[in-house]
Design an enzyme around this catalytic site. Structure first.
Site, short mmCIF file in Angstrom:
data_model
loop_
_atom_site.label_atom_id
_atom_site.label_comp_id
_atom_site.label_asym_id
_atom_site.label_seq_id
_atom_site.Cartn_x
_atom_site.Cartn_y
_atom_site.Cartn_z
N GLU A 1 36.54 38.84 48.08
CA GLU A 1 37.28 37.57 47.97
C GLU A 1 37.55 36.98 49.36
OE1 GLU A 1 40.09 38.44 44.02
OE2 GLU A 1 40.74 39.14 45.99
N ASP B 1 37.04 34.05 35.37
CA ASP B 1 36.79 34.38 33.96
C ASP B 1 37.80 33.66 33.07
OD1 ASP B 1 38.30 36.74 35.45
OD2 ASP B 1 39.16 36.53 33.45
N1 ADE Z 1 41.27 38.70 38.47
C1 ADE Z 1 40.25 37.92 38.06
N2 ADE Z 1 40.27 37.77 36.73
C2 ADE Z 1 41.34 38.47 36.26
C3 ADE Z 1 41.89 38.72 34.98
N3 ADE Z 1 41.35 38.21 33.89
N4 ADE Z 1 42.98 39.50 34.91
C4 ADE Z 1 43.53 40.03 36.02
N5 ADE Z 1 43.06 39.84 37.25
C5 ADE Z 1 41.97 39.06 37.38
#
Ligand code: ADE
Length: 233
Positions: free
Chosen positions: A13, A199
């Site tokens: 990141e 996501d």
């Molecule tokens: N980092 C990136 N996506 C995530 C998620 N769905 N839950 C927790 N941390 C994350």
């Protein structure tokens, strides 16, 4: 000179930001702890980027609230920043209008979603609700989204997480912000978080697949927006 600390969990990141700002690796922030420091001057501001570092036992980044807490504490003790910005990736929600690569600023607070303690007072303590800097003008100037960022120790989500998040309209799910905000609040250091979506939590696609597929894209997007943000704080 304004001293800004960026606190981040994963090397992947952080690396587009380190590169874009030509930050210099300074080694460990505070040995024997694993957190690594990168520093540089940018447009008259002192920028320190602290990443959580690698776990010696498992060889992966120290993601999650534990690493983030130690990182925040040591960042404040060693660097005395005037502002802390937690930058990273997160899960978003289709129901809140999120898309992959969207970038959010924290507002008005960050909370925990997986600390369930059904005892008077401790129930609210578990959730947290740590106030962030007022990012409304920044969000409109930089064309970023705004929302309650919600922190837990897991990548996946449970029904209980969902009902806790719904209780405070949490719409950005990640693993560090509330832990860092807790430490920043005790030291009275202004805090905000900026998160790029890897996501979508409320879809059928497994989070881990979507996260890995989009990590690089979301980190590049994060870097662009972090740099614009640094110009404004
Ligand atoms: N980092 C990136 N996506 C995530 C998620 N769905 N839950 C927790 N941390 C994350």
């Amino acid at each position: 000179m304004t001293s800004i600390a960026l606190i981040m969990a994963m090397d992947e990141e952080a690396s587009p930001i380190v590169k874009a700002l030509s930050l210099e690796p300074k080694g460990y922030l505070c040995p024997p702890l694993p957190m690594c420091l990168y520093q540089g001057e940018w447009h008259g501001k002192q920028i320190s980027l602290v990443v959580s570092g690698k776990c010696k036992r498992y060889g992966v980044d120290h993601i999650g609230p534990q690493g983030a807490t130690v990182s925040a504490l040591k960042t404040i003790e060693v660097l005395s920043p005037s502002i802390i910005i937690n930058a990273g990736t997160a899960g978003g929600f289709v129901k809140a209008g999120a898309a992959i690569g969207d970038v959010y600023l924290s507002f008005p607070y960050v909370c925990f979603h997986d600390r369930r303690v059904a005892l008077p007072g401790f129930d609210r303590y578990g959730v947290g609700e740590y106030t962030c800097m007022d990012t409304r003008e920044l969000a409109s100037k930089l064309n970023l989204k705004l929302g309650v960022i919600t922190t837990g120790s897991s990548l996946d989500i449970t029904d209980s997480d969902i009902s806790i998040m719904n209780s405070y309209n949490g719409i950005v799910k990640e693993m560090e912000a509330a832990a860092i905000a807790w430490v920043a609040e005790m030291y009275q250091v202004p805090f905000m978080a900026i998160k790029s979506i890897t996501d979508l939590v409320d879809t059928e696609t497994p989070t881990e697949e979507e996260f890995l597929k989009n990590l690089s894209l979301a980190s590049e997007k994060l870097s662009k927006e972090v740099i614009k943000l640094l110009g404004e704080v």
